[in-house]
Design an enzyme around this catalytic site. Structure first.
Site, mmCIF file in Angstrom:
data_model
loop_
_atom_site.group_PDB
_atom_site.id
_atom_site.type_symbol
_atom_site.label_atom_id
_atom_site.label_comp_id
_atom_site.label_asym_id
_atom_site.label_seq_id
_atom_site.Cartn_x
_atom_site.Cartn_y
_atom_site.Cartn_z
ATOM 1 N N GLY A 1 -57.190 -8.664 -27.434
ATOM 2 C CA GLY A 1 -56.932 -7.232 -27.363
ATOM 3 C C GLY A 1 -57.420 -6.526 -28.618
ATOM 4 O O GLY A 1 -57.664 -7.167 -29.644
ATOM 5 N N CYS B 1 -57.232 -15.333 -29.211
ATOM 6 C CA CYS B 1 -57.544 -14.246 -30.134
ATOM 7 C C CYS B 1 -56.262 -13.460 -30.500
ATOM 8 O O CYS B 1 -55.414 -13.966 -31.204
ATOM 9 C CB CYS B 1 -58.622 -13.342 -29.554
ATOM 10 S SG CYS B 1 -59.407 -12.265 -30.796
ATOM 11 N N TYR B 2 -56.113 -12.234 -29.990
ATOM 12 C CA TYR B 2 -54.883 -11.488 -30.273
ATOM 13 C C TYR B 2 -53.672 -12.279 -29.804
ATOM 14 O O TYR B 2 -52.607 -12.236 -30.442
ATOM 15 C CB TYR B 2 -54.921 -10.125 -29.587
ATOM 16 C CG TYR B 2 -53.702 -9.269 -29.882
ATOM 17 C CD1 TYR B 2 -53.699 -8.397 -30.961
ATOM 18 C CD2 TYR B 2 -52.554 -9.349 -29.093
ATOM 19 C CE1 TYR B 2 -52.580 -7.621 -31.255
ATOM 20 C CE2 TYR B 2 -51.434 -8.584 -29.370
ATOM 21 C CZ TYR B 2 -51.443 -7.727 -30.460
ATOM 22 O OH TYR B 2 -50.328 -6.967 -30.728
ATOM 23 N N HIS C 1 -62.960 -16.862 -28.169
ATOM 24 C CA HIS C 1 -62.819 -16.536 -26.749
ATOM 25 C C HIS C 1 -63.448 -17.630 -25.880
ATOM 26 O O HIS C 1 -64.680 -17.695 -25.758
ATOM 27 C CB HIS C 1 -63.490 -15.194 -26.445
ATOM 28 C CG HIS C 1 -62.733 -14.020 -26.968
ATOM 29 N ND1 HIS C 1 -61.761 -13.367 -26.242
ATOM 30 C CD2 HIS C 1 -62.783 -13.388 -28.175
ATOM 31 C CE1 HIS C 1 -61.261 -12.382 -26.954
ATOM 32 N NE2 HIS C 1 -61.855 -12.377 -28.144
ATOM 33 N N GLU D 1 -63.268 -17.795 -22.680
ATOM 34 C CA GLU D 1 -63.559 -17.281 -21.341
ATOM 35 C C GLU D 1 -64.981 -16.785 -21.179
ATOM 36 O O GLU D 1 -65.470 -16.641 -20.048
ATOM 37 C CB GLU D 1 -62.572 -16.171 -20.960
ATOM 38 C CG GLU D 1 -62.686 -14.879 -21.760
ATOM 39 C CD GLU D 1 -61.846 -14.857 -23.025
ATOM 40 O OE1 GLU D 1 -61.399 -13.777 -23.425
ATOM 41 O OE2 GLU D 1 -61.637 -15.944 -23.622
ATOM 42 N N SER E 1 -65.140 2.427 3.798
ATOM 43 C CA SER E 1 -66.245 3.079 3.115
ATOM 44 C C SER E 1 -67.589 2.616 3.629
ATOM 45 O O SER E 1 -68.618 3.223 3.339
ATOM 46 C CB SER E 1 -66.165 2.780 1.615
ATOM 47 O OG SER E 1 -66.406 1.400 1.382
ATOM 48 N N GLY E 2 -67.590 1.534 4.398
ATOM 49 C CA GLY E 2 -68.839 0.939 4.854
ATOM 50 C C GLY E 2 -69.231 -0.261 4.029
ATOM 51 O O GLY E 2 -70.174 -0.979 4.363
ATOM 52 N N GLY E 3 -68.514 -0.522 2.933
ATOM 53 C CA GLY E 3 -68.824 -1.651 2.067
ATOM 54 C C GLY E 3 -68.010 -2.881 2.390
ATOM 55 O O GLY E 3 -67.156 -2.890 3.283
ATOM 56 N N ASP F 1 -65.731 -4.483 0.487
ATOM 57 C CA ASP F 1 -64.345 -4.526 0.028
ATOM 58 C C ASP F 1 -63.379 -3.942 1.056
ATOM 59 O O ASP F 1 -62.380 -4.567 1.419
ATOM 60 C CB ASP F 1 -64.210 -3.770 -1.295
ATOM 61 C CG ASP F 1 -65.231 -4.229 -2.324
ATOM 62 O OD1 ASP F 1 -65.678 -5.378 -2.226
ATOM 63 O OD2 ASP F 1 -65.583 -3.425 -3.201
ATOM 64 N N SER F 2 -63.655 -2.736 1.513
ATOM 65 C CA SER F 2 -62.742 -2.108 2.467
ATOM 66 C C SER F 2 -62.761 -2.830 3.807
ATOM 67 O O SER F 2 -61.741 -2.897 4.496
ATOM 68 C CB SER F 2 -63.087 -0.624 2.651
ATOM 69 O OG SER F 2 -64.397 -0.459 3.154
ATOM 70 N N LYS G 1 -65.628 -9.568 -6.846
ATOM 71 C CA LYS G 1 -66.476 -9.355 -5.675
ATOM 72 C C LYS G 1 -66.858 -10.657 -4.975
ATOM 73 O O LYS G 1 -66.808 -10.744 -3.749
ATOM 74 C CB LYS G 1 -67.740 -8.600 -6.084
ATOM 75 C CG LYS G 1 -68.728 -8.367 -4.955
ATOM 76 C CD LYS G 1 -68.227 -7.358 -3.934
ATOM 77 C CE LYS G 1 -68.340 -5.957 -4.460
ATOM 78 N NZ LYS G 1 -68.040 -4.944 -3.424
#
Length: 517
Positions: free
Chosen positions: A56, A83-84, A173, A175, A227-229, A231-232, A373
């Site tokens: 962070g 880290c933090y 880090h 990751e 939405s046409g994508g 995800d939705s 995604k």
């Protein structure tokens, strides 16, 4: 709902916290991210097998800086501070953290001084390894029970361990890809320290989310915005599997879709899935509202506001809808809000990621909120969605509006739609579509003098972009094979009236949006 075979990630505001979740899931372990303010509640709900504390931007030396919930420290579960997260552990458990004179940023090398459970089958005593550092403060004295197991030039306690309490921490880090062995270190924490088997699957996520949706919605009615994508669409199919005809999908066709996509959405949901669907043709409404608007933020906000207003109208017609579902992903969340509660730059403002207007009196259902995604695509395949839909390149909520810098008109949308379709068709013909994360054309607010045949032209300039990515948080320009761009350019100029010049954008993106505006 409990997730005992899981890892909770406490987010202290790092822009790469989502990568920790990715690495845990790549190890076959379910993970969730919670901001530090609500981490205690998430810990109680999940009852996880272990907790990872993220990095962070704050300093533990500052008054009011983020802290680890005491409930987590007292629980006795394995902890892993990054880290933090390392500095917070030391500050709260009796160690010492001091401000560094210069800090340590970027590529660094650590020397392994002793054995550690995180290093199993990865690093050995006496070896030197590359890592990625990003810190100003540093730990200068360890809390009781801890021992140093690795050091760098700028961090004498680069990795520390308290084996008895199963608490481990590192200053770098693991990751990020710049720490080559980092994913294996995180996997060791999840599997060897927390004792998890690494057998989490998308099928398990599907079953868990269906149960959560049913618990949240009960017998209520849900409207899902398509939405046409990807995800939705995945969110809608998952919700329909959970609650059936309690779901009604609303597809707002704002006239900013790619070529043929509106028809594909209607055909898929009404035909293949028999999901109740309301198709709203709102092209005129959106085009009228966008007339004369050139500022990209104003365009985004108008589209988002109008989108919600259309939903309000449809919700009243349908009647009794208590919930609005949408395909919010974790990158949407991280780009739209500040988990730390401090100042942040809002990247995505076109969607109601931060919540709905109070006047709507509806609750959000966001079953994909913790996914990336590529994971959504995996879930879509698990749900049986056709690959031509699941594998589709990402398409933003504002659609073509952010791929037309300057004023958006129907004429310019039609020009862009046709050029974009040719571009994507040639990418498919070359067998490159699946190798690219996102490819699209941009109709620039620039006109150019050209000569076509025996006449002069004064037409628009088109830019092409193609990028590679894994999770949509970073991107690199895609290098097309020789001859491809010349072939695409020739087709576009010959077939699309209104364009006389095409250029390719080689821009790559750091963490953040990979859209144009």
């Amino acid at each position: 709902m409990e997730h005992p075979d899981s890892i909770l990630i406490v987010d202290f505001g790092s822009q790469v916290t989502q990568l920790i979740a990715r690495r845990v899931r790549e190890a076959g372990v379910y993970s969730e991210i919670a901001p530090f303010q609500s981490a205690a509640a998430a810990f109680e709900r999940m009852k996880p097998a272990g907790v990872i504390l993220s990095g962070g931007p704050a300093s533990v030396l500052d008054e009011g800086s983020p802290r680890i919930p005491q409930e987590i420290l007292d629980a006795g579960v394995p902890l892993f501070g990054i880290c933090y997260g390392q500095q917070a552990l030391m500050a709260q458990l009796g160690g010492t953290v001091e401000r560094g004179s210069s800090g340590e940023f970027g590529e660094a090398f650590i020397d392994i001084a002793d054995r550690c459970a995180l290093f199993d089958a990865v690093w050995r005593e006496g070896e030197r390894h590359q890592v990625w550092m990003s810190h100003g403060d540093k730990v200068t004295a360890l809390a009781p029970g801890f021992r140093p197991v690795a050091a760098s030039a700028g961090a004498p306690f680069a990795v520390i361990a308290d084996d008895a309490r199963r608490i481990y921490a590192m200053q770098f880090h693991p990751e990020v890809v710049h720490t080559p062995d980092g994913a294996r270190l995180i996997a060791n924490f999840a599997r060897h320290v927390c004792g998890l088997h690494g057998d989490w699957t998308m099928a398990e996520f599907r079953a868990t989310k269906i149960a959560e949706i049913r618990a949240q919605v009960g017998k209520g009615r849900v409207i899902c915005g398509l939405s046409g994508g990807v995800d939705s669409a995945v969110a809608a199919v998952l919700i329909h599997e959970a609650i059936g005809d309690q779901l009604t999908c609303v597809f707002v066709d704002h006239g900013l879709m790619r070529s043929g996509e509106a028809d594909q959405v209607v055909s898929l949901f009404r035909g293949a899935y028999n999901i109740p669907l309301v198709h709203v043709n709102a092209e005129t409404l959106f085009m009228n509202g966008l007339a004369g608007v050139t500022d990209p933020e104003a365009k985004r906000k108008f589209i988002g506001k109008t989108f919600i207003e259309v939903f309000e109208s449809e919700a009243k017609k349908i009647g009794g809808a208590e919930f609005l579902a949408q395909g919010t992903l974790y990158p949407d969340v991280i780009e739209s809000v500040s988990f730390t509660g401090g100042p942040s730059v809002t990247i995505k403002s076109h969607h109601n990621v931060g919540g709905l207007p109070e006047r709507m009196n509806m609750k959000l259902v966001e079953p994909l909120r913790e996914l990336f995604k590529d994971e959504v695509r995996d879930l879509g395949r698990e749900l049986g969605l056709p690959d031509i839909f699941v594998g589709r390149h990402p398409f933003p909520g504002p659609g073509l509006a952010i791929r037309i810098p300057g004023e958006v008109t129907k004429e310019r949308c039609d020009i862009l739609r046709k050029a974009d379709a040719i571009y994507l068709e040639e990418i498919r013909n070359a067998g490159l579509y699946d190798a690219i994360w996102q490819a699209f054309a941009v109709l620039l607010p620039v006109r150019s003098v050209g000569v076509m045949g025996d006449g002069r032209t004064y037409d628009s300039v088109l830019a092409l972009r193609a990028v590679t990515s894994t999770d949509g948080m970073t991107a690199q320009a895609f290098e097309f094979p020789g001859g491809f761009l010349a072939r695409v350019t020739t087709r576009i100029i010959n077939e699309v009236k209104g364009i006389n010049r095409v250029t390719y954008d080689y821009t790559s993106k750091p963490p953040g949006t990979i859209e144009w505006e």
